[in-house]
Every structure is written in C-alpha cells, then in structure tokens.
Design a protein around this motif. Structure first.
Motif, PDB file in Angstrom:
ATOM      1  N   LEU A 152       0.783  -1.498   0.070  1.00  0.00           N
ATOM      2  CA  LEU A 152      -0.653  -0.208  -0.324  1.00  0.00           C
ATOM      3  C   LEU A 152       0.911   1.273  -0.336  1.00  0.00           C
ATOM      4  CD1 LEU A 152      -2.540  -0.366   2.702  1.00  0.00           C
ATOM      5  CD2 LEU A 152      -3.004  -0.056   0.409  1.00  0.00           C
ATOM      6  N   SER A 153       2.063   1.279   0.880  1.00  0.00           N
ATOM      7  CA  SER A 153       2.947   2.176   0.954  1.00  0.00           C
ATOM      8  C   SER A 153       3.595   2.792  -0.308  1.00  0.00           C
ATOM      9  CB  SER A 153       3.771   1.604   2.075  1.00  0.00           C
ATOM     10  OG  SER A 153       5.055   2.126   2.118  1.00  0.00           O
ATOM     11  N   LYS A 154       4.029   2.005  -1.139  1.00  0.00           N
ATOM     12  CA  LYS A 154       4.375   1.822  -1.723  1.00  0.00           C
ATOM     13  C   LYS A 154       3.245   2.556  -3.239  1.00  0.00           C
ATOM     14  CE  LYS A 154       7.837  -1.738  -3.190  1.00  0.00           C
ATOM     15  NZ  LYS A 154       7.672  -2.788  -3.858  1.00  0.00           N
ATOM     16  N   ARG A 155       2.264   2.005  -3.210  1.00  0.00           N
ATOM     17  CA  ARG A 155       1.751   2.698  -4.267  1.00  0.00           C
ATOM     18  C   ARG A 155       0.915   4.443  -3.867  1.00  0.00           C
ATOM     19  NH1 ARG A 155      -3.564  -1.175  -4.707  1.00  0.00           N
ATOM     20  NH2 ARG A 155      -4.222   0.554  -4.601  1.00  0.00           N
ATOM     21  N   ARG A 156       1.281   4.212  -2.753  1.00  0.00           N
ATOM     22  CA  ARG A 156       1.001   5.965  -2.259  1.00  0.00           C
ATOM     23  C   ARG A 156       2.291   6.746  -2.755  1.00  0.00           C
ATOM     24  NH1 ARG A 156      -0.358   5.145   3.773  1.00  0.00           N
ATOM     25  NH2 ARG A 156      -2.152   4.051   2.481  1.00  0.00           N
ATOM     26  N   LYS A 186       4.585   6.004  -4.419  1.00  0.00           N
ATOM     27  CA  LYS A 186       3.952   5.994  -6.084  1.00  0.00           C
ATOM     28  C   LYS A 186       3.500   7.612  -7.034  1.00  0.00           C
ATOM     29  CE  LYS A 186       5.084   2.242  -8.946  1.00  0.00           C
ATOM     30  NZ  LYS A 186       4.380   0.583  -9.129  1.00  0.00           N
ATOM     31  N   THR A 187       2.330   8.327  -6.142  1.00  0.00           N
ATOM     32  CA  THR A 187       1.621   8.813  -6.288  1.00  0.00           C
ATOM     33  C   THR A 187       2.436  10.144  -5.621  1.00  0.00           C
ATOM     34  OG1 THR A 187      -0.092   7.707  -4.643  1.00  0.00           O
ATOM     35  CG2 THR A 187      -0.989   7.074  -7.061  1.00  0.00           C
ATOM     36  N   THR A 188       2.658   9.668  -4.112  1.00  0.00           N
ATOM     37  CA  THR A 188       2.347  11.097  -3.843  1.00  0.00           C
ATOM     38  C   THR A 188       4.154  11.513  -3.735  1.00  0.00           C
ATOM     39  OG1 THR A 188       2.600  10.132  -2.005  1.00  0.00           O
ATOM     40  CG2 THR A 188       0.914  11.212  -2.526  1.00  0.00           C
ATOM     41  N   ALA A 189       4.787  10.748  -4.187  1.00  0.00           N
ATOM     42  CA  ALA A 189       6.106  10.787  -4.096  1.00  0.00           C
ATOM     43  C   ALA A 189       7.615  11.106  -2.806  1.00  0.00           C
ATOM     44  CB  ALA A 189       7.015  11.588  -5.137  1.00  0.00           C
ATOM     45  N   LYS A 190       6.237  10.899  -1.582  1.00  0.00           N
ATOM     46  CA  LYS A 190       6.936  11.576  -0.088  1.00  0.00           C
ATOM     47  C   LYS A 190       7.104   9.912   0.405  1.00  0.00           C
ATOM     48  CE  LYS A 190       3.600  15.015   1.077  1.00  0.00           C
ATOM     49  NZ  LYS A 190       2.738  15.544   1.369  1.00  0.00           N
ATOM     50  N   PRO A 191       8.190   9.814   1.500  1.00  0.00           N
ATOM     51  CA  PRO A 191       8.297   9.002   2.471  1.00  0.00           C
ATOM     52  C   PRO A 191       7.095   8.653   2.682  1.00  0.00           C
ATOM     53  CG  PRO A 191       9.239  11.568   3.490  1.00  0.00           C
ATOM     54  CD  PRO A 191       8.353  11.124   1.685  1.00  0.00           C
TER      55      PRO A 191
END
Ligand code: SAM
Length: 354
Positions: free
Chosen positions: A332-336, A338-343
């Motif tokens: 989930l965090s990887k997908r997020r 990708k979309t937000t480019a945040k840590p």
C-alpha cells in the motif's frame, strides 16, 4: 424363562419405515449445494457409532442428523438420551417421527451447530473434572465437509479453553471428514500428510483414524471418500501455551512446508530483526533449523512456542505481528509513494519494537 435384568432395560427402536422410505415419504432430496450425502446402510451407521466406545447410558449430541440413519444407531446403542442439532427444516418432521418412537430419549434442536451453545444443552450433573475420566457425553456426527473442518478447529480451541461442549469435561468426539483431512488430523511425524491440522489436533487430543467409508456408500455419492475420526481430549495439552499463540507459531512454520523450518519461523518477526531473532529462537528451542516442518515432533513445536512466548513477554508488540499484514502495508505504502512521491512514514509498532 426370565431375561437378564440388563437385557430387560435395553432399548430397541420399534419397526419404522426404512431411511430410504422416509426420504421418499418426506421428499427429502439431498441438496447438492449443501453437500448433503446420506448414509442409508444401518450396518455402516452402527459401525460409526461403535467407534465412540460403549454408549450405555450415555448422553449424546448428534450434529447434522439429516434423515436420521446415524440417530437410529445411536438410539439402539443403549444411550440415556440424544440431542440432535439439524439446520435444515425439511428433516424436522422425520426426526419427530423418530423421537416419538423413542419416548423421552430424543431432543431436537433446529439450529446451526456452528453457533449452537452446547454448554447449555445438558445438565451440569453429567460433568466430570477435567483430570478424571471423560464424562459419559459424546459428540457424534456426519456433517458436510465444509462444516466439519471449521467446526473441529473451533472445537479444538474450545478444548484448550474448556468451553462449549468441554465445560462438561473431556467430551469425546466421533466425526467424519473428507478422507484426506482425516489423514492430516492423524498424521505422524515425518509423514506426507503432516500439517498444521495434525499438530493442532494432536497437541490437545488423542486422535484415531478409525476407518474409511468409500464414497459409494453415500446417497448421492460424494466426489471423495470419507474418514471417521475419534478424538479424546488430553488431560494435559502437550503444548501448555494459549491456543492462539500455538496456532500462530504452527501456521507460520507450515507456511513454507517444503523449505527448512527456520524459514517459517522467520515470518514470526518483523523484517528488520528477523534473521537475528530467528537464530536466537532456534537456539533457545534447541531445534535443528534445517528440519522440514513435517519432520518436527510435537515436543519440538512445544519448544518453539515456549521460546516465542518468551520473545512476546519481552516485546508484546510481536504478539500482534503478522508478516502478511506487513507485506500488505508495504504494498500500500509503495503505491501511495508512487502517486505522492513522499517518504513512507512511521513503521508499524512491531517494527519499531526491534
Ligand atoms: N447424518 C446424516 C447421515 O449420515 O445420513 C446426514 C448427513 S449430511 C452429510 C449432513 C447433515 O448436516 C444434513 O442433514 C445437513 O442439513 C446438516 N447440516 C449441515 N450444516 C449444518 C449445521 N451448520 N448445523 C447443523 N446441521 C447441519
């Protein structure tokens, strides 16, 4: 000539329509989607009932009586009474006919065995202390396979906690399963069928694979053969730890059944401390990490669960750790990201525990 007193007391059902006639009379077509397969051969139902041991003056709970073949064998075995729990309304009139033929001996519950409160089904005075002989109470049943497997898992937990049917003591069970499940329940160390179910059943019970009934003995014939299994709860469980903890360790160890057992043990710990803690746990338990899961004995599982319990005492966050959940969160965090480019933010508490 007078009959012996024991003979006088013994009960036999009066002549009744055969099970086949009853099925026709009440139009009891088996529902395939409910996996209903009936036993019409009373010699076979007698044989299942004999696996329970002597039923003289016993209290019996029969699960899923259907048209009542097994119920007739139970009633003819000299029981004090039988309580039947049947979910399908269509069988109730036929069961009532049977109960009229055995006055005072049969109670009918129209309900679901998965939710039925068996701890309220019998009087307290039939109870026996856990450490003594089992009570004269038996559970017998030929249930659909999609019910019997979740039910035995539920009842194994009830044995560990002495709840449900086990508030009366070490209630014995005689149940049918798909042949392969019966083999798994009773599989010994090193055998091909050894699995999570073998450990969970055998650490709590003496388990006996009684005999196999070929599929063609049932109407309609199921795709598979059927195994009759008898369980007697042990006075002392072989792994004296909470059921949920045992279940977690056993489930993880069998996660990779073809690999060395330490691979599954690794999954009990968050990624960042996995290697180090697994090595420590295997050493603590004194278990060879290169054994395959099926090669582990129950005392070895006990040593593993005891060692894991010590880690959880030290770091309670491990108790709630599930590696599949960690994988899901990572994904989930990887997908997020990708979309937000945040840590990816703070790790879960079990990670921080390392
Ligand atoms: N015992 C009968 C025999 O041997 O011929 C019937 C066996 S048939 C495989 C399973 C029976 O269990 C059916 O009568 C079905 O309606 C009943 N049943 C299925 N799920 C049940 C549940 N959750 N609780 C109680 N009975 C259930």
């Amino acid at each position: 000539m007078m009959a012996a007193p024991g003979k006088l007391a013994s009960f036999r059902l009066p002549p009744l329509p055969t099970i086949g006639e009853l099925i026709k009379l009440y139009n009891l077509r088996a529902e395939k989607q409910l996996s209903q397969n009936f036993l019409l051969d009373l010699r076979l139902t007698d044989k299942i009932v004999r696996q329970a041991g002597s039923l003289r003056d016993a209290h019996v709970c029969e699960v899923g009586p259907g048209p009542g073949g097994l119920t007739r064998s139970i009633l003819n075995a000299g029981v004090s009474d039988v309580l039947v729990v049947e979910k399908d309304t269509r069988f109730i009139p036929g069961l009532k006919l049977l109960s009229e033929a055995a006055p005072g001996k049969m109670r009918i519950v129209h309900g679901d065995i998965l939710t039925y409160r068996m701890d309220r089904g019998f009087t307290e005075n039939i109870s026996k202390p856990w450490g003594e002989d089992p009570p004269n109470l038996h559970i017998i049943g030929n249930l659909p396979f999609n019910v019997s497997t979740p039910l035995i898992i539920k009842w194994l937990e009830a044995i560990a906690n002495r709840t449900g049917p086990f508030v009366y003591g070490r209630t014995r069970l005689t149940l049918t399963f798909q042949k392969e499940v019966a083999e798994r329940l009773t599989a010994s160390t090193g055998s091909k069928q050894r699995s999570r179910l073998s450990i969970m059943a055998q650490y709590l019970c003496t388990v006996r694979n009684c005999f196999t009934i070929p599929g063609q003995a049932f109407i309609p014939k199921p795709e598979v053969d059927v195994g009759v299994v008898h369980f007697t709860p042990l006075v002392q469980p072989q792994i004296p730890q909470p059921f949920k903890l045992v279940e977690k360790v056993v489930r993880n160890v069998f996660q990779f059944r073809r690999k060395h057992c330490y691979k599954g043990v690794e999954m009990l710990f968050p990624e960042m401390c996995r290697l180090e803690l697994t090595q420590e746990m295997m050493q603590k338990a004194d278990v060879d990490p290169t054994l395959r899961p099926a090669e582990l004995t129950i005392p070895q599982f006990r040593a593993l669960v005891d060692a894991y319990a010590q880690f959880c005492d030290r770091e309670p966050a491990f108790l709630g750790y599930e590696f599949r959940e960690e994988l899901r969160l990572k994904h989930l965090s990887k997908r997020r990201n990708k979309t937000t480019a945040k840590p990816s933010g703070t790790p879960p508490s079990s990670q921080r525990a390392c």
